[in-house]
Design a protein around this motif. Structure first.
Motif, short mmCIF file in Angstrom:
data_model
loop_
_atom_site.label_atom_id
_atom_site.label_comp_id
_atom_site.label_asym_id
_atom_site.label_seq_id
_atom_site.Cartn_x
_atom_site.Cartn_y
_atom_site.Cartn_z
N ILE A 43 -64.40 -5.88 -26.45
CA ILE A 43 -63.64 -5.21 -25.72
C ILE A 43 -62.98 -6.04 -24.58
O ILE A 43 -63.69 -6.92 -23.96
CB ILE A 43 -64.44 -4.12 -24.93
CG1 ILE A 43 -65.00 -3.11 -25.74
CG2 ILE A 43 -63.57 -3.56 -23.75
CD1 ILE A 43 -65.88 -2.13 -25.12
N SER A 54 -59.58 -0.13 -20.63
CA SER A 54 -60.64 0.54 -20.85
C SER A 54 -61.20 1.28 -19.99
O SER A 54 -62.00 2.11 -20.19
CB SER A 54 -61.70 -0.70 -21.37
OG SER A 54 -61.89 -1.44 -20.04
N TRP A 103 -65.43 -2.79 -29.67
CA TRP A 103 -65.05 -1.64 -30.18
C TRP A 103 -65.27 -1.84 -31.77
O TRP A 103 -65.14 -2.89 -32.25
CB TRP A 103 -63.43 -1.37 -30.12
CG TRP A 103 -62.89 -1.53 -28.76
CD1 TRP A 103 -62.16 -2.53 -28.12
CD2 TRP A 103 -63.22 -0.42 -27.78
NE1 TRP A 103 -61.80 -1.91 -26.79
CE2 TRP A 103 -62.27 -0.53 -26.60
CE3 TRP A 103 -63.76 0.86 -27.74
CZ2 TRP A 103 -62.23 0.21 -25.43
CZ3 TRP A 103 -63.81 1.53 -26.66
CH2 TRP A 103 -62.93 1.30 -25.45
N TRP A 150 -68.01 2.42 -30.29
CA TRP A 150 -68.24 1.08 -29.55
C TRP A 150 -69.63 1.18 -29.39
O TRP A 150 -70.47 1.76 -29.47
CB TRP A 150 -67.43 1.34 -28.24
CG TRP A 150 -68.02 2.67 -27.02
CD1 TRP A 150 -67.26 3.91 -27.04
CD2 TRP A 150 -68.98 2.70 -26.34
NE1 TRP A 150 -68.07 4.62 -25.99
CE2 TRP A 150 -68.98 3.77 -25.63
CE3 TRP A 150 -70.03 1.83 -25.76
CZ2 TRP A 150 -69.85 4.34 -24.57
CZ3 TRP A 150 -70.83 2.32 -24.96
CH2 TRP A 150 -71.09 3.63 -24.49
#
Length: 285
Positions: A9, A15, A30, A45
């Protein structure tokens, strides 16, 4: 073995993480679901952490407007959790060590994978067999798999074959797609017109699938973009407000504070101080 469909990420992406510099302290990724499940799963995730004794991180996120099913291990509240769209930012103090594998659903996903009512869900609660056996069994099987994302793909594919999407579920998916593509201030009526439906039908579709109306869903997506710009760029609050279609800076401030609990100005000041403190710790190390 590293999952080829996984990626870390990024600090600069949308996010909703209010202190994105903390992402370097986790293994946060992810993981893409199978392409044929894109109407049911937005993304998987995963997060893994191992903090020194006495260390703690308060993780706060203006989360994406979705319902999430998660398998959790270690220093966590419960082994299986269902998380709904919440009115304020998500917050948890992370300590010790642990991991989370999460299935972030598309609006249509909840009805495919469970018998839960989106409108009746608490913001976060333990998912037990008594609460919903269908979703519980899914997470139990995923939990025991060596490669959880691929096990989730297989099980979700079976559920989708049993419960194809309805027209209302498809509309809810399209509505979220439209809001993600353009996270600007606009009315539910304008979004409905873009989708070729009525505002009432749109409200019903999102209410049945996410438990929230179009204005609230749009607000969460828009605030994720506000967080991204304020935390990773030099953009000032006035510019961000204008770019995203707010009436003025006060409009953005009111909306941001209602979810994040602080004004954008205070958020930026505290963020810069926190970033400096972390840089000092890393430098000393």
């Amino acid at each position: 073995m590293t999952d080829p469909l996984a990626r870390h990420i990024g600090v600069s992406e949308r996010s909703g993480v209010l202190e994105p510099h903390n992402l370097v302290r986790f293994s946060a990724r992810w993981i893409s679901p199978a392409a044929d499940l894109s109407d049911v799963v937005d993304t998987y995730w995963s997060v893994e952490w191992r903090l020194p004794a006495g260390d703690a991180i308060e993780q706060r996120i203006v989360d994406y407007p979705a319902i999430t099913l998660s398998v959790e291990e270690g220093d966590v509240p419960a082994p299986y959790v269902v998380t709904a769209v919440r009115p304020q930012a998500w917050s948890r103090v992370i300590t010790g060590s642990g991991s989370v594998f999460a299935i972030r659903l598309r609006p249509a996903g909840l009805a495919v994978l469970s018998g839960l009512d989106a409108r009746a869900l608490a913001p976060e609660r333990e998912l037990t067999a008594d609460l919903d056996e269908r979703a519980f069994e899914l997470l139990r099987k995923v939990s025991g798999a060596g490669e959880r994302s691929r096990e989730a793909d297989a099980r979700i594919r079976e559920h989708l074959a049993e419960r194809p999407l309805t027209g209302m579920q498809q509309l809810a998916n399209r509505a979220v797609d439209a809001l993600v593509a353009s996270p600007r201030v606009r009315t539910g009526r304008a979004v409905a017109a873009e989708l070729g439906t009525s505002e009432r039908t749109l409200q019903r579709a999102l209410g049945e699938t996410l438990g929230r109306g179009p204005n609230e869903v749009a607000r969460r997506i828009r605030l994720q973009e506000v967080v991204r710009r304020l935390s990773t760029t030099d953009a000032d609050i006035v510019t961000v407000a204008a770019d995203l279609g707010y009436t003025d800076q006060a409009h953005l401030t009111t909306e941001f504070r209602s979810v994040a609990g602080v004004t954008p100005g205070r958020y930026v000041r505290e963020l810069r101080r926190s970033q400096a403190n972390l840089a000092g710790v890393v430098g000393d190390g």
